[in-house]
Scaffold this active site. Sequence first.
Site, mmCIF file in Angstrom:
data_model
loop_
_atom_site.group_PDB
_atom_site.id
_atom_site.type_symbol
_atom_site.label_atom_id
_atom_site.label_comp_id
_atom_site.label_asym_id
_atom_site.label_seq_id
_atom_site.Cartn_x
_atom_site.Cartn_y
_atom_site.Cartn_z
ATOM 1 N N ARG A 64 30.039 -1.402 -47.043
ATOM 2 C CA ARG A 64 30.552 -2.482 -46.227
ATOM 3 C C ARG A 64 29.726 -2.506 -44.884
ATOM 4 O O ARG A 64 30.048 -1.673 -44.119
ATOM 5 C CB ARG A 64 32.096 -2.312 -45.829
ATOM 6 C CG ARG A 64 32.669 -3.797 -45.632
ATOM 7 C CD ARG A 64 33.995 -3.813 -44.865
ATOM 8 N NE ARG A 64 33.825 -2.966 -43.665
ATOM 9 C CZ ARG A 64 34.959 -2.166 -43.197
ATOM 10 N NH1 ARG A 64 36.070 -1.808 -43.839
ATOM 11 N NH2 ARG A 64 34.669 -1.460 -42.089
ATOM 12 N N TYR A 120 35.287 3.542 -35.471
ATOM 13 C CA TYR A 120 35.764 4.304 -36.121
ATOM 14 C C TYR A 120 34.767 5.148 -37.260
ATOM 15 O O TYR A 120 34.913 6.133 -37.926
ATOM 16 C CB TYR A 120 36.890 4.135 -37.286
ATOM 17 C CG TYR A 120 36.711 2.771 -37.936
ATOM 18 C CD1 TYR A 120 35.717 2.808 -38.951
ATOM 19 C CD2 TYR A 120 37.395 1.594 -37.616
ATOM 20 C CE1 TYR A 120 35.484 1.368 -39.625
ATOM 21 C CE2 TYR A 120 37.297 0.303 -38.188
ATOM 22 C CZ TYR A 120 36.347 0.260 -39.053
ATOM 23 O OH TYR A 120 36.056 -1.016 -40.099
ATOM 24 N N HIS A 144 35.807 -4.916 -41.474
ATOM 25 C CA HIS A 144 36.543 -5.401 -42.420
ATOM 26 C C HIS A 144 36.715 -6.941 -42.508
ATOM 27 O O HIS A 144 36.570 -7.657 -43.605
ATOM 28 C CB HIS A 144 37.952 -4.771 -42.208
ATOM 29 C CG HIS A 144 38.921 -5.332 -43.125
ATOM 30 N ND1 HIS A 144 39.262 -5.012 -44.551
ATOM 31 C CD2 HIS A 144 40.258 -6.264 -42.713
ATOM 32 C CE1 HIS A 144 40.195 -5.930 -44.889
ATOM 33 N NE2 HIS A 144 40.705 -6.577 -43.536
#
Lengths: 378, 326
Positions: A274, A287, A278
Amino acid sequence: MQTQAQVVPIRTPDATFADDVLSVIERDGSLRSETDPKLPQETVLRFYRAMVRTRIIDGQLERLQRQGRIGFHIGSLGEEACILGSAAAMRPNDWIFPCYREFGALLWRGFPLQTYVDNMYGNADDVVKGRQMPDHYTGKPYRFGSVSSPIGTQITQAVGFGWAARRKGTDEVVSVYFGEGATSSNEFHTGMNFAGVMNAPVVFLCRNNRWAISVPSEKQTGSATFAQKGVAYGVRGVRVDGNDVLATYKVVREAVERAARGEGPTLVEMLTYRLGGHSTSDDPRAYRAQDEVEQWRRTDPILRLRTHLEALGVWDESKEEAYKQEVEAELKACVAAAEAKAKPSLESMFDDVFAELPWHLKEQREQLLGGPRAKDHH
Amino acid sequence: MPEMNLVQAINDALRVEMRADPDVVVLGEDVGKVGGVFRVTQGLYDEFGEDRVIDTPLAEGGIIGTAVGMALYGMRPVPEIQFADFIFPAYDQIVSEVAKYRYRSGGEYTCPMVIRTPVGGGIRGGHYHSQSPESLFIHNAGLTVVCPSNPYDAKGLLISAIRSDDPILFFEPKRVYRAVKMDVPEGDYTLPLGKAKVVKEGNDVTVIAWGAMLFEALASAEEVAAEGVSAEVIDLRTLWPVDIDTIVESVKKTGRVVIVHEAPKTCGFGGELLSLVVEKAFLHLEAPPVRVTGWDTPFPYTLEMEYLPLQHRITPALLETARYVP
């Protein structure tokens, strides 16, 4: 003492070229002859254009969200190959049950771009009548399911759906998408178990994009792979380079044909990454290291396929530019049209809760229609 | 006309619908060969085969999730959850998916299914075989909730439910399963969903009940009649959408209402019924409405008869309410 993280093989961009992971497109753009599905050139070009179109739409929708013109978008940046390759592997009479990151598959099925953009705006022409947030579309006429947000719920549904299709005497197959995070859900285990027991004609498409929002894939499982989870359920498990559209097509097509022949379900672990957040509500810089993202950009599925097509001499920068302009113009027109459309009617809020409107909803509809209007509509 | 108990009547309804419509399938834990732990599906496996009476793996979420898929494809699944106490692994599927499919898909998909499950206590089942979770489903938009009290109603309501295009929770009062026998017509008949039944007419106080508690309410109505109190007893049959007209008409006549249910009092369906009565018949009320319910505790084993709102608790509530003077 060995920690759980240590028993999991480190998954890097290079791991997608591992021997147990089927791939076709080499780094130099050549194809591995032993795995090449040998598709007609025009088909491969269609895959490429669909992937590019998906990425352009992603970028534009993210921009619209940043401008406050739509509320949300959940994109597929970096995952175009596994989404388009698997969607293309489904035959016209097969069905697709989405997770929520697969608008590329929906458009591949012929869902009009205008209707998709209407869903992003939740306007009066939105198929789901403005009842769900953007990217929660439904496409029954295109043999496409209905998006909901709870994780994994579509997995058991696909199993029952496939079972029903077979019981009705068809050879229709259902594919069902989910991320690797969903393999931790009840529904994944239950769905796999039921599929194994019922020999359901289902292809489980696990997009292992390494991140479930902020949680990396090694924190989802102690298993070395996600594909191996099929074994315990009597479900065939395979791994494929999900950044390789030809490999994904080949593996999923084979799974579809097996299922159609009554040879049972397959779990396909599609290794991808990805590249974006998100969703538009997420900032992955919080993160994960940018280095990791940059490493994965080297296996960008669109660049890989383009290298192949350019090596063949069937694609070049001028074609790329012309196609981009075509898609951008198409999308711009859809956005303008969507923004000009009315909102769903007030009374439509009460439709479709039940087949017929019961007394309490009639009463509440009258209260809404006869009452004061909210200010500050988005 | 054959005499049937509740188990036989429900079994008969399933058989009638399975014969009439090949898309009707039954699935659940132990529903096949053994015919269910309460034998409600007995004989169906032999008649219709393992593809229509499906012994599933032991996972309620999977039973409902796969039933959703079947319904989306156009079948009419009738999943059984062995006890309502075990429905919670399927709660996400029921409230997020089953209840919402029509709405969230803009009407493209529908999810017709009848989820059958035994409810209620008084059978020495302890906490995990006795609960009545109806309000947890009524609260979620999109679900129809039915709870018959007797074999005749159960058969007619179940056939209507299977033919409905909406998803339906069909709660079966397990205490009544073999306790009540009555004449039940053979073959096909339906009863309307959403219609309550005044099972005993009266003028002094209205008592609203359903399922097993209906019989307790009736016994109390007989008991207070001896003391000169005329109670009107309503069997809701369909809990939601509730038959508001029957309730309001009765309360306007009596001016007094007692609501009985097994579930805990707080946020129980009685609270909603009471609010509706207050909203729609406030000026007709002559006494404070009363709820006689299970206590707000987990359902107990040894003391279950003290937990349940049985005749011994309904009778004084009826007398007090009927005789209330402001």
